[in-house]
Design an enzyme around this catalytic site. Structure first.
Site: not given
Length: 420
Positions: A384-386
């Site tokens: 998700g952070c990517r």
């Protein structure tokens, strides 16, 4: 109406995802590389009572929802589909739930969150006390050093790498990041460096080994400090490098030539930024430099922290992000002269892609080491952070400030020399 039929109505029959459900129904693109399996009606309970990303995360972490295939690609595809979902489509989902007696019985029961979800309390004025910060840091970083070795690789650097070229490896990029920080700080043999929030000691060891600097690192994670001290001894750097299990606010030494803060500011809290930068300013000699490296928001129009969000509940309790302009203003008002800043968000997306790959390569070992629920939290969080860095939902900034001497001299080169 079957669960798969509801899904098909929501996202369309040609969605590049196959959905299967406990009731035997199937929808989406058959035999797709990306598959979602709803193992239990309790997955829908999480989705109904905690709609959006948090509900999906709870269903996945608890094991009531399974994902087969690359989770980043799934998030990328599903985010686009969910963004286009109308209010009417969401209402059809609820109608489909109500029509199914089994689902109706499941969603009538409000489930407890998975045990990996942390509750630090709702009293905002208690955030970022030393005791609560220690608990929050321990929740995230005292998972398992072995687990982190698998995910992060040999560098044990749990911060954004900086890729010097398109074909650079993760290890080369992490080395380049530490070297970039060292050069921005103007490190030279005989200098003294304070690294706050030092993690497993990567910056401390780099400064000592490659620049002959006397380096002190502090971390609130006991496991990190123990691992770092062992690594320092094995590298033969005990005369120059040290890592302590200590709150940065309890560092007694002063007159440092440089301070590095790589991935700590996210844990400080907006209200504490003036005292944070003031403390670091006070630790520096005149002419000393601070390099502040942290995740940022693209702007200041959103709250610093999403109290009910997945990241805050599962990954970084009490974490707060600010826009780069706000951080620079706080540094400036403390007394620092801002000399340089840059955004490395694309580099963080690449770093996270490598960490995700490392976790997938060690998936069975990771599950055995930390448990499937925790491994699922990390898999979801990093993917998700990517996506967040790629889509500019979040950024990563390095800001260089200097403490002027009594004559107003910054003791800086006329032009930046760290790119040479």
């Amino acid at each position: 109406m079957t669960l798969a039929k509801v899904f098909e109505e929501l996202v369309g029959a040609g969605a590049p995802v196959e959905l299967t459900a406990y009731d035997g129904s199937r929808a989406g693109l058959l035999d797709a590389d990306l598959r979602v399996h709803v193992k239990s009606p309790y997955a829908m309970s999480y989705l109904v009572h905690s709609p959006g990303a948090l509900g999906l995360a709870r269903a996945y972490v608890s094991g009531h929802l399974d994902v087969h295939g690359d989770i980043y690609t799934l998030l990328h595809e599903m985010t686009q589909l969910m963004d286009s979902m109308t209010v009417q489509a969401r209402l059809r989902l609820l109608a489909g739930v109500i029509d199914d007696p089994l689902l109706r019985a499941a969603v009538s029961r409000r489930l407890e969150p998975p045990p990996q979800e942390v509750r630090t309390g709702r009293t905002s004025w208690l955030r970022h006390t030393k005791r609560r910060d220690a608990r929050a840091i321990s929740h995230h970083y005292d998972v398992s050093n072995t687990f982190y070795e698998w995910v992060l690789g040999p560098s044990m650097a749990y911060t954004c790498a900086c890729y010097p070229s398109e074909d650079a490896t993760l290890e080369e990029a992490q080395f380049h990041k530490f070297d970039l920080v060292a050069k921005k700080l103007g490190l030279r043999p005989g200098m003294r460096l304070l690294d706050v929030g030092c993690g497993w000691g990567g910056m401390v060891m780099h400064a000592a080994k490659h620049y002959g600097v006397q380096a002190l690192g502090v971390t609130l994670s006991k496991q990190q400090a123990e691992w770092a001290q062992k690594a320092i001894a094995e590298a033969g750097l005990t005369e120059l490098a040290e890592v302590r299990h200590l709150d940065y606010r309890d560092v007694q030494e002063g007159d440092f030539d440089a301070v590095s803060s790589i991935g700590l500011t996210e844990h400080i809290g907006k209200a504490n930024l003036p005292s944070y930068f003031g403390f670091l300013y006070g630790k520096l000699k005149p002419g000393g430099r601070l390099l502040n490296h942290c995740i940022t928001r693209p702007d200041n129009t959103q709250p610093s922290m999403k109290k009910g969000g997945f990241i805050n509940r599962y990954v970084f309790p009490d974490g707060e992000l600010e826009g780069p302009g706000y951080l620079q203003s706080q540094m400036n008002d403390t007394g620092f002269e801002i000399r340089h800043q840059e955004n490395l968000r694309e580099h963080y997306a690449r770093t996270l892609a490598e960490w995700c790959r490392n976790l997938d390569d060690h998936w069975q070992e990771a599950v055995a080491e930390v448990g499937e629920g925790t491994a699922r939290v990390w898999r979801l969080y990093m993917a998700g952070c990517r996506l967040g860095f790629e889509r500019n939902w979040i950024q990563l900034h390095q800001v260089l400030g200097v403490k002027l001497d009594g004559d107003g001299d910054a003791r800086m080169p006329l032009r930046p020399d760290w790119g040479a």
